[in-house]
Design an enzyme around this catalytic site. Sequence first.
Site, PDB file in Angstrom:
ATOM      1  N   HIS A 189       0.836  -1.201   0.000  1.00  0.00           N
ATOM      2  CA  HIS A 189       0.000   0.000   0.000  1.00  0.00           C
ATOM      3  C   HIS A 189       0.869   1.247   0.000  1.00  0.00           C
ATOM      4  O   HIS A 189       1.775   1.389   0.827  1.00  0.00           O
ATOM      5  CB  HIS A 189      -0.919  -0.004   1.217  1.00  0.00           C
ATOM      6  CG  HIS A 189      -1.999  -1.024   1.152  1.00  0.00           C
ATOM      7  ND1 HIS A 189      -2.501  -1.674   2.259  1.00  0.00           N
ATOM      8  CD2 HIS A 189      -2.689  -1.521   0.082  1.00  0.00           C
ATOM      9  CE1 HIS A 189      -3.455  -2.525   1.882  1.00  0.00           C
ATOM     10  NE2 HIS A 189      -3.583  -2.448   0.571  1.00  0.00           N
ATOM     11  N   GLU A 245       1.648   3.382   3.038  1.00  0.00           N
ATOM     12  CA  GLU A 245       2.322   2.649   4.112  1.00  0.00           C
ATOM     13  C   GLU A 245       3.818   2.527   3.811  1.00  0.00           C
ATOM     14  O   GLU A 245       4.481   1.579   4.205  1.00  0.00           O
ATOM     15  CB  GLU A 245       1.655   1.280   4.292  1.00  0.00           C
ATOM     16  CG  GLU A 245       0.183   1.420   4.681  1.00  0.00           C
ATOM     17  CD  GLU A 245      -0.585   0.109   4.711  1.00  0.00           C
ATOM     18  OE1 GLU A 245       0.051  -0.965   4.636  1.00  0.00           O
ATOM     19  OE2 GLU A 245      -1.821   0.161   4.817  1.00  0.00           O
ATOM     20  N   HIS A 280       2.877  -3.963   6.860  1.00  0.00           N
ATOM     21  CA  HIS A 280       1.900  -2.920   6.569  1.00  0.00           C
ATOM     22  C   HIS A 280       1.932  -1.921   7.727  1.00  0.00           C
ATOM     23  O   HIS A 280       2.660  -2.086   8.697  1.00  0.00           O
ATOM     24  CB  HIS A 280       0.496  -3.524   6.435  1.00  0.00           C
ATOM     25  CG  HIS A 280       0.282  -4.302   5.176  1.00  0.00           C
ATOM     26  ND1 HIS A 280      -0.454  -3.820   4.115  1.00  0.00           N
ATOM     27  CD2 HIS A 280       0.707  -5.532   4.805  1.00  0.00           C
ATOM     28  CE1 HIS A 280      -0.476  -4.716   3.141  1.00  0.00           C
ATOM     29  NE2 HIS A 280       0.229  -5.770   3.534  1.00  0.00           N
ATOM     30  N   GLU A 283       1.109  -5.083  11.195  1.00  0.00           N
ATOM     31  CA  GLU A 283       0.676  -3.692  11.035  1.00  0.00           C
ATOM     32  C   GLU A 283       1.526  -2.831  11.973  1.00  0.00           C
ATOM     33  O   GLU A 283       1.322  -2.806  13.182  1.00  0.00           O
ATOM     34  CB  GLU A 283      -0.808  -3.554  11.362  1.00  0.00           C
ATOM     35  CG  GLU A 283      -1.732  -4.357  10.449  1.00  0.00           C
ATOM     36  CD  GLU A 283      -1.969  -3.677   9.111  1.00  0.00           C
ATOM     37  OE1 GLU A 283      -1.429  -2.567   8.903  1.00  0.00           O
ATOM     38  OE2 GLU A 283      -2.690  -4.261   8.279  1.00  0.00           O
TER      39      GLU A 283
END
Length: 425
Positions: free
Chosen positions: A182, A185, A333, A394
Amino acid sequence: MRSLRFGSTGPAVELLQLGLNRAGFGPLEQDGVFGPATRGAVSRVQAVNRLHPDGIAGPATQQAMLPWYTGYVSVRVRPGDTIWSLARLYGSSTEAVLLANPGVRPEELQIGAALILPLPFPVVPETIRFSSALVGYCVQGLGARYPFLRAASVGKSVLGKPLWSLRLGRGENRVLYHAEHHANEWITTPVLLRFAEELAAAAAAGEELAGIPAGEILDYAELCLVPAVNPDGMDLVTGELTAGEAFRQARAMAERYPRYPFPAGWKANLRGVDLNLQYPAGWEQARENKAALGITSPAPADFVGPAPLSEPESKAMAALTERFDPALTLSLHSQGEVIYWQYRGYAPEGAQKIGELLAELTGYALADTPYASGFAGYKDWFLQDFRRPGYTLELGRGVNPLPIRDLPGIYETVLPALAVAALVT
């Protein structure tokens, strides 16, 4: 890299300012604004390199700055040169020079031979925004300093930029790490590059990383790291891509979906496809879920594309995974400080215990993927097709894109998990 001049802004200017500081032409504030101080420093670089001192960082000036972007200089041996004298001249060490030049015998230097001389600073910066160009400079510099670290392009982006990989280690346990599916990110990219640099440096010095002998990691495992899956999107989010047809098309997509701030809310590739919704693991369900949210065409985020693996970036990642055949994968991420480990009940033997260990090492929560975002991701596909442990980490907390000032803390938190992941299968 584009020419930079008074009034230019963006990550390329930050990199120029960093390079000027590294080269001793500062101190400059690395604010990404090409002002009078930066122009003066560029003029001084040009004078030293016998270039026209116009204060514009054009191709010749950028070439002169290249060593300060990549972290090494290439020289030809002249009469009277020794490894010690060259290392001292460039602020390096004889050990670093010999490591970068395998096969060179200090007592038998050949006049005219090319030598790589590492410069006295880490290759991977921690204080500036990243761009696809900077990723390339880091890959080039790491490969030059550590010849046992193998760099290659594993594919191309929509705009034809390389998807770089770094491989190191000689063990049988293959582990694949990747970052920045992404665009917003992108902070995950310097996390992975710094891990590669510190692991290589510790192995070369016979030292530990995160309390583990680095040589032990490289003896047991072979690591493949893909630091930037979505380089085009990175350039859009960080402000390196601000003009041209690709930028205009991206802005038009964002105007159709104003829920996503532009460009900060951009997650997709430059065709408006969310790369982590591209894998053949419940792709149809992901399409249905996102359509229910009104995402039915190319968008800054959450559009699954016309078909699984329709995009060059996701196709390259799938092909790399099949070739490399990893025993475990880590997908980096941001944000949330959580680790996801399951997909539709696929739970390879030992996967939960490994996940619990990674959670303990980071302080992150181990959790099931939320249903709304639990299909067509890379981790989902890996678990489904390979039936081996795969995790999504994350990193950090806040609103994407996370600021670069968060990088040191994020890195120190996840480093133990990155190191241990090479040893747990």
